[in-house]
Design an enzyme around this catalytic site. Structure first.
Site, PDB file in Angstrom:
ATOM      1  N   MET A 184      18.965  53.442 -42.825  1.00  0.00           N
ATOM      2  CA  MET A 184      18.748  53.002 -41.437  1.00  0.00           C
ATOM      3  C   MET A 184      19.129  51.525 -41.293  1.00  0.00           C
ATOM      4  O   MET A 184      18.733  50.879 -40.308  1.00  0.00           O
ATOM      5  CB  MET A 184      17.291  53.222 -41.025  1.00  0.00           C
ATOM      6  CG  MET A 184      16.906  54.706 -41.055  1.00  0.00           C
ATOM      7  SD  MET A 184      15.503  55.096 -40.001  1.00  0.00           S
ATOM      8  CE  MET A 184      14.255  54.045 -40.686  1.00  0.00           C
TER       9      MET A 184
ATOM     10  N   HIS B  56      18.617  45.977 -48.011  1.00  0.00           N
ATOM     11  CA  HIS B  56      18.053  45.053 -48.988  1.00  0.00           C
ATOM     12  C   HIS B  56      18.456  45.517 -50.385  1.00  0.00           C
ATOM     13  O   HIS B  56      19.231  46.475 -50.530  1.00  0.00           O
ATOM     14  CB  HIS B  56      16.532  44.941 -48.824  1.00  0.00           C
ATOM     15  CG  HIS B  56      15.830  46.273 -48.766  1.00  0.00           C
ATOM     16  ND1 HIS B  56      15.849  47.171 -49.814  1.00  0.00           N
ATOM     17  CD2 HIS B  56      15.112  46.873 -47.779  1.00  0.00           C
ATOM     18  CE1 HIS B  56      15.153  48.244 -49.494  1.00  0.00           C
ATOM     19  NE2 HIS B  56      14.707  48.103 -48.248  1.00  0.00           N
TER      20      HIS B  56
ATOM     21  N   HIS C  19      18.368  49.287 -51.153  1.00  0.00           N
ATOM     22  CA  HIS C  19      19.540  50.035 -50.690  1.00  0.00           C
ATOM     23  C   HIS C  19      20.746  49.752 -51.593  1.00  0.00           C
ATOM     24  O   HIS C  19      21.520  50.656 -51.921  1.00  0.00           O
ATOM     25  CB  HIS C  19      19.909  49.621 -49.259  1.00  0.00           C
ATOM     26  CG  HIS C  19      18.847  49.882 -48.227  1.00  0.00           C
ATOM     27  ND1 HIS C  19      18.150  48.871 -47.607  1.00  0.00           N
ATOM     28  CD2 HIS C  19      18.381  51.027 -47.694  1.00  0.00           C
ATOM     29  CE1 HIS C  19      17.307  49.393 -46.732  1.00  0.00           C
ATOM     30  NE2 HIS C  19      17.413  50.695 -46.761  1.00  0.00           N
TER      31      HIS C  19
HETATM   32  P1  AMP Z   1      15.784  53.518 -45.108  1.00  0.00           P
HETATM   33  O1  AMP Z   1      16.867  52.601 -44.672  1.00  0.00           O
HETATM   34  O2  AMP Z   1      14.414  52.903 -45.126  1.00  0.00           O
HETATM   35  O3  AMP Z   1      15.826  54.864 -44.427  1.00  0.00           O
HETATM   36  O4  AMP Z   1      16.073  53.825 -46.632  1.00  0.00           O
HETATM   37  C1  AMP Z   1      17.314  54.338 -47.044  1.00  0.00           C
HETATM   38  C2  AMP Z   1      17.223  54.739 -48.487  1.00  0.00           C
HETATM   39  O5  AMP Z   1      16.880  53.607 -49.274  1.00  0.00           O
HETATM   40  C3  AMP Z   1      16.130  55.801 -48.732  1.00  0.00           C
HETATM   41  O6  AMP Z   1      16.611  56.753 -49.666  1.00  0.00           O
HETATM   42  C4  AMP Z   1      15.011  54.980 -49.307  1.00  0.00           C
HETATM   43  O7  AMP Z   1      14.144  55.711 -50.148  1.00  0.00           O
HETATM   44  C5  AMP Z   1      15.777  53.940 -50.106  1.00  0.00           C
HETATM   45  N1  AMP Z   1      14.942  52.765 -50.358  1.00  0.00           N
HETATM   46  C6  AMP Z   1      14.263  52.041 -49.447  1.00  0.00           C
HETATM   47  N2  AMP Z   1      13.546  51.065 -50.060  1.00  0.00           N
HETATM   48  C7  AMP Z   1      13.789  51.200 -51.397  1.00  0.00           C
HETATM   49  C8  AMP Z   1      13.331  50.518 -52.554  1.00  0.00           C
HETATM   50  N3  AMP Z   1      12.488  49.490 -52.484  1.00  0.00           N
HETATM   51  N4  AMP Z   1      13.769  50.935 -53.757  1.00  0.00           N
HETATM   52  C9  AMP Z   1      14.635  51.990 -53.848  1.00  0.00           C
HETATM   53  N5  AMP Z   1      15.100  52.675 -52.793  1.00  0.00           N
HETATM   54  C10 AMP Z   1      14.675  52.291 -51.579  1.00  0.00           C
END
Ligand code: AMP
Length: 294
Positions: A26, A30, A33
């Protein structure tokens, strides 16, 4: 790096690539990602990232409108990681006006834990992930263990619908002080951020009890609740627990005695911000693990 905005362009661009690993996000990218992108690169010749704040997975009272969208910085991060293709659709592209609602769900796994506090959330996630899988036809897709239940639900969807895609589970990336990286950490004031360290502290406490031989989950859960609720020098910002759970990693059923791989899952509200975190305990050698289980 090719940046696409619509589905047709994306299919065309993907058609020119060979083996592909997809990293759905999304945005507000960071290091967590970025670690997914690096894992993706190890699996496939090409890497694609999608950046889409998916309205279907937000409830009406949630933070859709204020969710951070730093697109230029995100594209820069993708470029720095050598990403080949970035798809940045609008909501209108993914859900065109007049589209029919449709549901992909794995109710046994999506209705518990996060599903109880965020009804409909996983339907929104599965809908967009299924769509992205069809658009990209990747050989691999990388997801973070940070969203443990999401990973489990997506894996189940792939099995149930025979997507020929290998789901790669990636370990949680943390700040040096233990806080799990999250785009929502931006919402935390300095005091709230300090208080948020209680989440990882609670997991570390449970891991250490487990390493000392504790196998009754009520003991681990009580210790985690205590760590979360006692400020322990982390300030007095209000902390509310949505759940603290010990579940088996496959069915997500609560368990009382640890005899197999077990996930300890937390969801808490630190001030107004809702945060989740987890760890997976492996029972056989008595160690706690940050390694993916699926
Ligand atoms: P999001 O942008 O929050 O939907 O996350 C995108 C992907 O990044 C998802 O598969 C999350 O599980 C992964 N993700 C988010 N934060 C972390 C983190 N701290 N460590 C590893 N993967 C992460």
């Amino acid at each position: 790096m090719i940046v696409t905005r619509d589905i047709q362009q994306t299919r065309q661009a993907r058609g020119k690539l060979e083996s592909l690993a997809l990293v759905p996000t999304m945005g507000a990218l960071h290091e967590g990602h970025r670690s997914l992108m690096r894992t993706a690169r190890r699996h496939a010749r090409h890497v694609a990232v999608s950046i889409f704040v998916n309205p279907a997975q937000f409830a009406a009272h949630e933070d859709l409108a204020k969710y951070p969208r730093p697109l230029e910085a995100d594209l820069e991060a993708c470029r720095a990681e050598g990403v080949d293709l970035v798809f940045v659709p609008t909501a209108g592209e993914m859900y065109p006006p007049g589209h029919c609602d449709m549901v992909v769900d794995v109710p046994a796994l999506s209705s518990v834990l996060e599903g109880r506090y965020r009804p409909g959330h996983f339907r929104g996630v599965l809908r967009v992930v299924a769509k992205l899988f069809h658009i990209f036809s990747p050989q691999y897709a990388c997801f973070g263990q940070k969203d443990f239940q999401q990973l489990r639900v997506i894996w189940a969807m792939c099995q149930a619908l025979d997507f020929p895609i290998e789901i790669i589970a990636c370990p949680i990336v943390r700040e040096p002080d233990g806080l799990a990286l999250s785009s929502r950490n931006m919402y935390l004031s300095p005091d709230e951020r300090r208080r948020a360290l209680s989440l990882s502290a609670a997991l570390r406490r449970a891991e250490s009890l487990y390493a000392d031989g504790a196998r009754q989950t009520n003991r681990l859960i009580a210790a985690m609740q205590q760590t979360l609720l006692e400020p322990n020098g982390l300030g007095h910002v209000p902390m509310a627990i949505d759940y603290v759970a010990a579940v088996d990693v496959a069915a997500l059923h609560p368990i009382e005695l640890i005899t197999g791989p077990t996930a300890l899952l937390l969801a808490c509200r630190v001030g107004p911000t809702r945060l989740i975190d987890n760890t997976v305990l492996q029972s056989l050698d008595g160690t706690a693990s940050t390694q993916p289980m699926m």
